[in-house]
Design a protein around this motif. Sequence first.
Motif, PDB file in Angstrom:
ATOM      1  N   LEU A 155      26.922 115.404 -44.526  1.00 27.72           N
ATOM      2  CA  LEU A 155      26.847 115.922 -45.890  1.00 27.72           C
ATOM      3  C   LEU A 155      28.139 115.668 -46.652  1.00 27.72           C
ATOM      4  N   LEU A 156      29.265 115.766 -45.942  1.00 27.64           N
ATOM      5  CA  LEU A 156      30.561 115.550 -46.587  1.00 27.64           C
ATOM      6  C   LEU A 156      30.941 114.075 -46.693  1.00 27.64           C
ATOM      7  N   ALA A 157      30.327 113.231 -45.886  1.00 26.74           N
ATOM      8  CA  ALA A 157      30.731 111.823 -45.836  1.00 26.74           C
ATOM      9  C   ALA A 157      30.691 111.136 -47.191  1.00 26.74           C
ATOM     10  N   PRO A 158      29.599 111.219 -47.985  1.00 26.29           N
ATOM     11  CA  PRO A 158      29.610 110.531 -49.280  1.00 26.29           C
ATOM     12  C   PRO A 158      30.646 111.090 -50.244  1.00 26.29           C
ATOM     13  N   HIS A 159      30.943 112.383 -50.144  1.00 22.66           N
ATOM     14  CA  HIS A 159      31.955 112.971 -51.026  1.00 22.66           C
ATOM     15  C   HIS A 159      33.359 112.500 -50.633  1.00 22.66           C
ATOM     16  N   LEU A 160      33.611 112.375 -49.329  1.00 19.07           N
ATOM     17  CA  LEU A 160      34.906 111.858 -48.891  1.00 19.07           C
ATOM     18  C   LEU A 160      35.068 110.395 -49.292  1.00 19.07           C
ATOM     19  N   LEU A 161      33.982 109.628 -49.172  1.00 21.11           N
ATOM     20  CA  LEU A 161      34.035 108.232 -49.612  1.00 21.11           C
ATOM     21  C   LEU A 161      34.258 108.154 -51.117  1.00 21.11           C
ATOM     22  N   ASN A 162      33.583 109.033 -51.846  1.00 20.78           N
ATOM     23  CA  ASN A 162      33.763 109.072 -53.303  1.00 20.78           C
ATOM     24  C   ASN A 162      35.205 109.418 -53.660  1.00 20.78           C
ATOM     25  N   LEU A 163      35.774 110.385 -52.954  1.00 21.33           N
ATOM     26  CA  LEU A 163      37.162 110.779 -53.219  1.00 21.33           C
ATOM     27  C   LEU A 163      38.123 109.638 -52.891  1.00 21.33           C
ATOM     28  N   ALA A 164      37.841 108.914 -51.814  1.00 14.15           N
ATOM     29  CA  ALA A 164      38.703 107.794 -51.450  1.00 14.15           C
ATOM     30  C   ALA A 164      38.658 106.692 -52.504  1.00 14.15           C
ATOM     31  N   LEU A 196      29.762 122.424 -54.226  1.00 15.03           N
ATOM     32  CA  LEU A 196      28.459 122.802 -54.764  1.00 15.03           C
ATOM     33  C   LEU A 196      27.327 122.205 -53.933  1.00 15.03           C
ATOM     34  N   ASP A 197      27.500 120.974 -53.499  1.00 13.73           N
ATOM     35  CA  ASP A 197      26.484 120.326 -52.670  1.00 13.73           C
ATOM     36  C   ASP A 197      26.296 121.088 -51.359  1.00 13.73           C
ATOM     37  N   VAL A 198      27.394 121.412 -50.691  1.00 17.84           N
ATOM     38  CA  VAL A 198      27.317 122.150 -49.425  1.00 17.84           C
ATOM     39  C   VAL A 198      26.677 123.520 -49.636  1.00 17.84           C
ATOM     40  N   TYR A 199      27.034 124.165 -50.727  1.00 14.99           N
ATOM     41  CA  TYR A 199      26.472 125.487 -50.999  1.00 14.99           C
ATOM     42  C   TYR A 199      24.965 125.423 -51.226  1.00 14.99           C
ATOM     43  N   LEU A 200      24.506 124.445 -51.983  1.00 12.62           N
ATOM     44  CA  LEU A 200      23.071 124.337 -52.254  1.00 12.62           C
ATOM     45  C   LEU A 200      22.271 124.061 -50.989  1.00 12.62           C
ATOM     46  N   VAL A 201      22.825 123.240 -50.109  1.00  6.92           N
ATOM     47  CA  VAL A 201      22.122 122.959 -48.851  1.00  6.92           C
ATOM     48  C   VAL A 201      22.135 124.176 -47.938  1.00  6.92           C
ATOM     49  N   HIS A 202      23.271 124.855 -47.849  1.00  5.68           N
ATOM     50  CA  HIS A 202      23.394 125.998 -46.941  1.00  5.68           C
ATOM     51  C   HIS A 202      22.574 127.190 -47.415  1.00  5.68           C
ATOM     52  N   SER A 203      22.528 127.427 -48.714  1.00  3.60           N
ATOM     53  CA  SER A 203      21.845 128.615 -49.243  1.00  3.60           C
ATOM     54  C   SER A 203      20.368 128.375 -49.536  1.00  3.60           C
ATOM     55  N   TYR A 204      19.871 127.190 -49.255  1.00  2.00           N
ATOM     56  CA  TYR A 204      18.472 126.874 -49.560  1.00  2.00           C
ATOM     57  C   TYR A 204      17.533 127.731 -48.718  1.00  2.00           C
ATOM     58  N   ARG A 229      22.482 113.995 -55.379  1.00  2.00           N
ATOM     59  CA  ARG A 229      23.848 113.715 -54.915  1.00  2.00           C
ATOM     60  C   ARG A 229      24.306 112.332 -55.380  1.00  2.00           C
ATOM     61  N   ALA A 230      23.433 111.343 -55.218  1.00  2.00           N
ATOM     62  CA  ALA A 230      23.804 109.982 -55.622  1.00  2.00           C
ATOM     63  C   ALA A 230      23.999 109.894 -57.135  1.00  2.00           C
ATOM     64  N   VAL A 231      23.132 110.558 -57.899  1.00  3.32           N
ATOM     65  CA  VAL A 231      23.262 110.531 -59.359  1.00  3.32           C
ATOM     66  C   VAL A 231      24.535 111.256 -59.795  1.00  3.32           C
ATOM     67  N   ALA A 232      24.852 112.384 -59.155  1.00  5.54           N
ATOM     68  CA  ALA A 232      26.065 113.127 -59.510  1.00  5.54           C
ATOM     69  C   ALA A 232      27.317 112.300 -59.230  1.00  5.54           C
ATOM     70  N   LEU A 233      27.334 111.604 -58.101  1.00  6.31           N
ATOM     71  CA  LEU A 233      28.482 110.758 -57.788  1.00  6.31           C
ATOM     72  C   LEU A 233      28.580 109.587 -58.752  1.00  6.31           C
ATOM     73  N   ALA A 234      27.422 109.053 -59.163  1.00 12.74           N
ATOM     74  CA  ALA A 234      27.436 107.956 -60.142  1.00 12.74           C
ATOM     75  C   ALA A 234      27.981 108.437 -61.477  1.00 12.74           C
ATOM     76  N   LEU A 235      27.569 109.623 -61.906  1.00 10.74           N
ATOM     77  CA  LEU A 235      28.069 110.161 -63.172  1.00 10.74           C
ATOM     78  C   LEU A 235      29.560 110.465 -63.070  1.00 10.74           C
ATOM     79  N   ARG A 236      29.996 110.893 -61.887  1.00 11.71           N
ATOM     80  CA  ARG A 236      31.427 111.171 -61.716  1.00 11.71           C
ATOM     81  C   ARG A 236      32.240 109.896 -61.888  1.00 11.71           C
ATOM     82  N   HIS A 237      31.713 108.790 -61.392  1.00  8.61           N
ATOM     83  CA  HIS A 237      32.416 107.518 -61.563  1.00  8.61           C
ATOM     84  C   HIS A 237      32.295 107.020 -62.995  1.00  8.61           C
TER      85      HIS A 237
END
Length: 350
Positions: A155-164, A196-204, A229-237
């Motif tokens: 779950l964290l992998a795409p966010h870490l890649l995005n941050l990198a 937010l991503d982790v929270y939504l998955v955990h609290s589902y 998740r993919a759309v949010a990362l695309a918008l972030r970029h």
Amino acid sequence: MGIPISWGTIKSLLLFFGPMLLPKAIGYYRTLRAGPAAQGLRIRPVSPQVARTLYALAITVLIYLVISFPFFAPENLFVRTQSRLQIPTDVLFTRLIAMRPGNILTDADQVLRAKFVNLESRLLYLQFGPDVLADCPFCNSDDSRSYFYYAFPALLAPHLLNLAVLSTATSDWLSGREGPRWRTTVVMTSSLIAALDVYLVHSYNYQANSRATRLVDLDMHYWDMRTYRAVALALRHESRLRCAPDPAERVEAATRALLLTKSKVNAVGIIKNTSIRDEDLRRRVEAYWTHEGRLMREVMEEREVIEGVNDALENRINIDAISRDAESYATNMLPRAQEDAQVAGQQVVG
């Protein structure tokens, strides 16, 4: 999974809302583009370093958008076989065998078949996806949190890649001096999106799907979150580097604007002082305004003028457009008035 929307419905919505939303979108875009110039800020050309960074980020946005397509998502057995959640396991995989090459189930299919013996595993399948359910060596359907622990690194992998990627894009050796100023914003925003991503998955509430009796009523949480998740990362970029001026440049631009305004006010003051001190000009000004006031009173009392004013008020004339025209006229007139005032001032001094 929500209710499917047909292409005809989408076209109808576009035809209905398009004429209303498109002009607003164009106006907002023009206002955004003209913002720096309207504030007196100097628009600088993009440097080669920043241009390369923007190209790289644009390619990353395209990759994220392509990944968000359902074609690249892991297979959903219930959607593939068009089966409801409560379907017997043997019936579900009998349908799946008919769709597999050579009518042979894969190893992952065999693992899922062994775990689909209870409703709890199927609900967790919709929450965490097929890979987590099939590959987790220590997970147990009696403890749903064990699946979350196993899914957490992926779950964290795409966010870490995005941050990198964003950290590299905002480094000084890649984007020059424009990049580092965005480093803090990039880290904070990326961290908030990941949290937010982790929270939504955990609290589902995965148990909500247990009441769904039809396929269309199922909430395909894992596949929906993958798209979001993919759309949010695309918008972030997409909200990539904007070469905003430094604070010193903003102060300089504001100072220039204030000096220009002061010079215009001084020009008006010179013209007024010149007209008042000169006796002949003063008489002409007084005669002009006396004649102008009398003439306007006579004009406003004419029937055609009264009818025209009433008609304009009834039709609600565009006051904003008139104000903009008046402002543009005054702005264009003041520089010429300033030149005339300087000439008049030199004559008075002489």
